[in-house]
Design a protein around this motif. Structure first.
Motif, PDB file in Angstrom:
ATOM      1  N   ALA A 157      10.475 -69.262   9.358  1.00  0.00           N
ATOM      2  CA  ALA A 157       9.458 -68.592  10.173  1.00  0.00           C
ATOM      3  C   ALA A 157       8.155 -69.373  10.119  1.00  0.00           C
ATOM      4  CB  ALA A 157       9.222 -67.166   9.677  1.00  0.00           C
ATOM      5  N   SER A 158       7.382 -69.300  11.176  1.00  0.00           N
ATOM      6  CA  SER A 158       6.001 -69.762  11.116  1.00  0.00           C
ATOM      7  C   SER A 158       5.221 -68.705  10.352  1.00  0.00           C
ATOM      8  CB  SER A 158       5.424 -69.945  12.521  1.00  0.00           C
ATOM      9  OG  SER A 158       6.118 -70.962  13.228  1.00  0.00           O
ATOM     10  N   LEU A 159       4.233 -69.122   9.573  1.00  0.00           N
ATOM     11  CA  LEU A 159       3.509 -68.197   8.715  1.00  0.00           C
ATOM     12  C   LEU A 159       2.026 -68.150   9.066  1.00  0.00           C
ATOM     13  CD1 LEU A 159       5.111 -69.059   5.243  1.00  0.00           C
ATOM     14  CD2 LEU A 159       5.704 -67.176   6.795  1.00  0.00           C
ATOM     15  N   LEU A 160       1.539 -66.948   9.304  1.00  0.00           N
ATOM     16  CA  LEU A 160       0.124 -66.728   9.602  1.00  0.00           C
ATOM     17  C   LEU A 160      -0.486 -65.931   8.454  1.00  0.00           C
ATOM     18  CD1 LEU A 160      -2.325 -66.804  11.538  1.00  0.00           C
ATOM     19  CD2 LEU A 160      -1.433 -64.690  12.578  1.00  0.00           C
ATOM     20  N   PHE A 161      -1.369 -66.579   7.702  1.00  0.00           N
ATOM     21  CA  PHE A 161      -2.066 -65.912   6.597  1.00  0.00           C
ATOM     22  C   PHE A 161      -3.464 -65.536   7.073  1.00  0.00           C
ATOM     23  CE2 PHE A 161       0.993 -68.733   4.497  1.00  0.00           C
ATOM     24  CZ  PHE A 161       1.637 -67.837   3.642  1.00  0.00           C
ATOM     25  N   LEU A 212      -2.551 -70.917   9.813  1.00  0.00           N
ATOM     26  CA  LEU A 212      -1.196 -70.893  10.353  1.00  0.00           C
ATOM     27  C   LEU A 212      -0.417 -72.141   9.969  1.00  0.00           C
ATOM     28  CD1 LEU A 212       0.987 -69.769  12.466  1.00  0.00           C
ATOM     29  CD2 LEU A 212      -0.138 -71.310  14.086  1.00  0.00           C
ATOM     30  N   TYR A 213       0.812 -71.939   9.502  1.00  0.00           N
ATOM     31  CA  TYR A 213       1.772 -73.024   9.305  1.00  0.00           C
ATOM     32  C   TYR A 213       2.887 -72.863  10.340  1.00  0.00           C
ATOM     33  CZ  TYR A 213      -0.084 -73.564   4.494  1.00  0.00           C
ATOM     34  OH  TYR A 213      -0.876 -73.755   3.382  1.00  0.00           O
ATOM     35  N   TYR A 214       3.157 -73.914  11.080  1.00  0.00           N
ATOM     36  CA  TYR A 214       4.299 -73.891  11.989  1.00  0.00           C
ATOM     37  C   TYR A 214       5.588 -74.028  11.163  1.00  0.00           C
ATOM     38  CZ  TYR A 214       1.334 -74.428  16.144  1.00  0.00           C
ATOM     39  OH  TYR A 214       0.421 -74.243  17.146  1.00  0.00           O
ATOM     40  N   ALA A 215       6.640 -73.307  11.572  1.00  0.00           N
ATOM     41  CA  ALA A 215       7.913 -73.336  10.863  1.00  0.00           C
ATOM     42  C   ALA A 215       8.438 -74.767  10.740  1.00  0.00           C
ATOM     43  CB  ALA A 215       8.938 -72.470  11.593  1.00  0.00           C
ATOM     44  N   THR A 216       9.060 -75.062   9.592  1.00  0.00           N
ATOM     45  CA  THR A 216       9.530 -76.424   9.319  1.00  0.00           C
ATOM     46  C   THR A 216      11.046 -76.504   9.198  1.00  0.00           C
ATOM     47  OG1 THR A 216       9.252 -76.083   6.938  1.00  0.00           O
ATOM     48  CG2 THR A 216       7.402 -77.055   8.141  1.00  0.00           C
ATOM     49  N   TRP A 250      -6.088 -73.772  11.487  1.00  0.00           N
ATOM     50  CA  TRP A 250      -6.848 -72.684  10.872  1.00  0.00           C
ATOM     51  C   TRP A 250      -8.165 -72.535  11.600  1.00  0.00           C
ATOM     52  CZ3 TRP A 250      -5.212 -77.079   8.154  1.00  0.00           C
ATOM     53  CH2 TRP A 250      -6.166 -78.095   8.034  1.00  0.00           C
ATOM     54  N   ASP A 251      -8.770 -71.372  11.458  1.00  0.00           N
ATOM     55  CA  ASP A 251     -10.049 -71.155  12.156  1.00  0.00           C
ATOM     56  C   ASP A 251     -10.670 -69.835  11.685  1.00  0.00           C
ATOM     57  OD1 ASP A 251     -12.146 -71.659  13.849  1.00  0.00           O
ATOM     58  OD2 ASP A 251     -10.960 -71.619  15.693  1.00  0.00           O
ATOM     59  N   TYR A 252     -11.882 -69.602  12.149  1.00  0.00           N
ATOM     60  CA  TYR A 252     -12.576 -68.331  11.954  1.00  0.00           C
ATOM     61  C   TYR A 252     -12.622 -67.574  13.279  1.00  0.00           C
ATOM     62  CZ  TYR A 252     -14.546 -69.114   7.268  1.00  0.00           C
ATOM     63  OH  TYR A 252     -14.718 -69.278   5.912  1.00  0.00           O
TER      64      TYR A 252
END
Length: 474
Positions: free
Chosen positions: A109-113, A55-59, A40-42
């Motif tokens: 899927a990898s998830l980007l919030f 971001l979560y990498y797909a599991t 995560w970041d700004y």
């Protein structure tokens, strides 16, 4: 084959367990970070405007993340937090109790919030001049973030990238998708953009408002007199939109909601089979923080009461209804407690959701502007566009979605209309229909049954199946 399946299931539960442990022990949190499962970041998208992403990498236990798509989730409001509501209430690996979610999209899927527009969730501004006031600014800000993300994380440049959205997030997703398509064509952003999904989306609220009366009447939630009252105010809303009087249309929209609330004994705009929270309870639990950044606006911890007179009172009422439900007490405590502690990079003086009321009100002039032309441009460019809607939603009801869809100038619309829809089932052993779908070339429409405005929250299995179909995994 059966042994392989069992091994995959065991690995999946171990991965979910690692996420869960990451919230209970500091060492475990560092372990997941070092493994690269979450980052995560700004990104400073403009002067005094800072946007947060997670971001979560797909599991998936049987596939590497590089073999699966990357999905960016955009919340509505505007002012609703993707990293909060979308993550913990809808599609992320854990729920608000930090228990594993069986229907998390992270399996496939990898998830980007992303907390957008700036000021939403953990995103923040240093001055009120930095709040976005229109869709163009929202899209421009996201281009800065996506360029930074894909430049820094080249492993995702070739992975199929999809934007999924909900409510006002759908309108933002449409504008962002068009700008992203242009940026890719110009070579300024490197990514494999593969499509956009507009969920219960705010593409043309004029069409939605016009359909509220007939929809509620057909569901026995309005009588003849109530239908006449709602239809009258709906015509006023549409007239203001057609004349380009968008701020006036926003105020009329608020009045239309009040008329519906009165005639239906408080129907819930997000699921017509339930009732809205009584105003007294909403006021007593309201936690919006009206920042002292802007002189002339309230500077107390609580927003003005819904009985406040004039345009500000209507804005506050809209803000309470359409942002407050995305910031429940349990979620706020989680985000400002364990999550803020886990993330470590959130500035000490920034509280999750504290600037959301400003985000909502700053976009006032943009609320009622239709975005049908943007969808047309996406279809003309060959971008895959998916529209999906919950059967029980009112605020953006399916009748309204179908109505604006017929206003498209897309040359293939007549062929799309001629198709018969196909029934979908989440359980192959059951005859119970979960949804219907119709697809032609690069346009798809999903009718999700027994779901309100928040489709993944109401029908998690069907939402997951839809995501897999849209991303060509089923």
């Amino acid at each position: 084959m059966e042994l392989s399946r069992r091994i995959c299931l065991v690995r999946l539960w171990l991965l979910l367990l690692s996420f869960l442990l990451g919230f209970s022990a500091g060492s475990a949190i560092h372990w997941t970070e070092q493994e690269g499962k979450e980052i995560w970041d700004y990104v400073t998208v403009r002067k005094d405007a800072h946007m947060f992403w997670w971001l979560y990498y797909a599991t998936n236990p049987c596939k590497n993340f590089s073999e699966l798509p990357l999905v960016m989730w955009l919340q509505g409001g505007p002012g609703g937090s993707s990293t909060g509501f979308g993550n913990f209430e809808e599609i992320g690996p854990l729920d608000t109790q930090l228990n594993p979610r069986n229907t998390t999209w992270l399996q496939w899927a990898s998830l980007l919030f992303v907390d957008n527009p700036v000021g939403t969730g953990f995103s923040y501004v240093n001055t009120t001049d930095a709040y976005a006031k229109d869709l163009n600014t929202v899209a421009s800000d996201m281009m800065v973030l996506l360029k930074s993300f894909f430049d820094c994380h080249e492993e995702f440049q070739t992975v199929p990238f999809y934007i999924f959205s909900e409510s006002y997030g759908g309108k933002m997703a449409a504008g962002i998708s068009l700008e992203l398509y242009k940026a890719i064509q110009e070579g300024t952003i490197k990514c494999n953009f593969s499509g956009v999904a507009l969920g219960d989306s705010w593409i043309s609220l004029g069409h939605s408002v016009l359909s509220w009366g007939p929809y509620l009447y057909s569901m026995s939630l309005l009588d003849n007199q109530g239908l006449a009252e709602v239809s009258d105010i709906a015509e006023q809303v549409l007239n203001a939109v057609n004349k380009g009087f968008y701020k006036e249309a926003t105020q009329l929209w608020a009045k239309a909601e009040m008329i519906i609330e009165k005639n239906t004994d408080g129907v819930n705009f997000y699921n017509i089979l339930t009732k809205s929270t009584p105003e007294s309870a909403m006021e007593s639990s309201l936690e919006f923080i009206w920042s002292p950044l802007e002189s002339g606006w309230p500077q107390t911890r609580r927003a003005p009461p819904t009985s406040a007179s004039g345009a500000l009172g209507l804005k506050v009422r809209l803000c309470q209804r359409h942002v407050r439900h995305l910031q429940g007490d349990a979620l706020s405590q989680l985000m400002n407690g364990p999550i803020k502690k886990k993330l470590k990079i959130i500035p000490e003086d920034i509280s999750w959701g504290a600037q959301s009321s400003y985000v909502f009100i700053s976009m006032e002039g943009d609320f009622m502007k239709p975005a049908i032309d943007i969808v047309d441009k996406l279809l003309a460019a060959g971008v895959n566009v998916t529209v999906y809607n919950g059967q029980l939603d009112l605020i953006v009801d399916t009748m309204g979605q179908e109505s604006w869809l017929q206003k498209l100038k897309w040359p293939q619309l007549s062929k799309f209309n001629q198709l018969k829809w196909k029934a979908l089932y989440t359980d192959p052993k059951s005859s119970e229909t979960s949804a219907f779908v119709k697809t032609y070339e690069n346009l798809a429409f999903y009718w999700i049954l027994k779901a309100g405005h928040m489709v993944p929250s109401d029908q998690g299995e069907m939402a997951l199946k839809m995501m897999r179909m849209v991303t060509e995994q089923e």
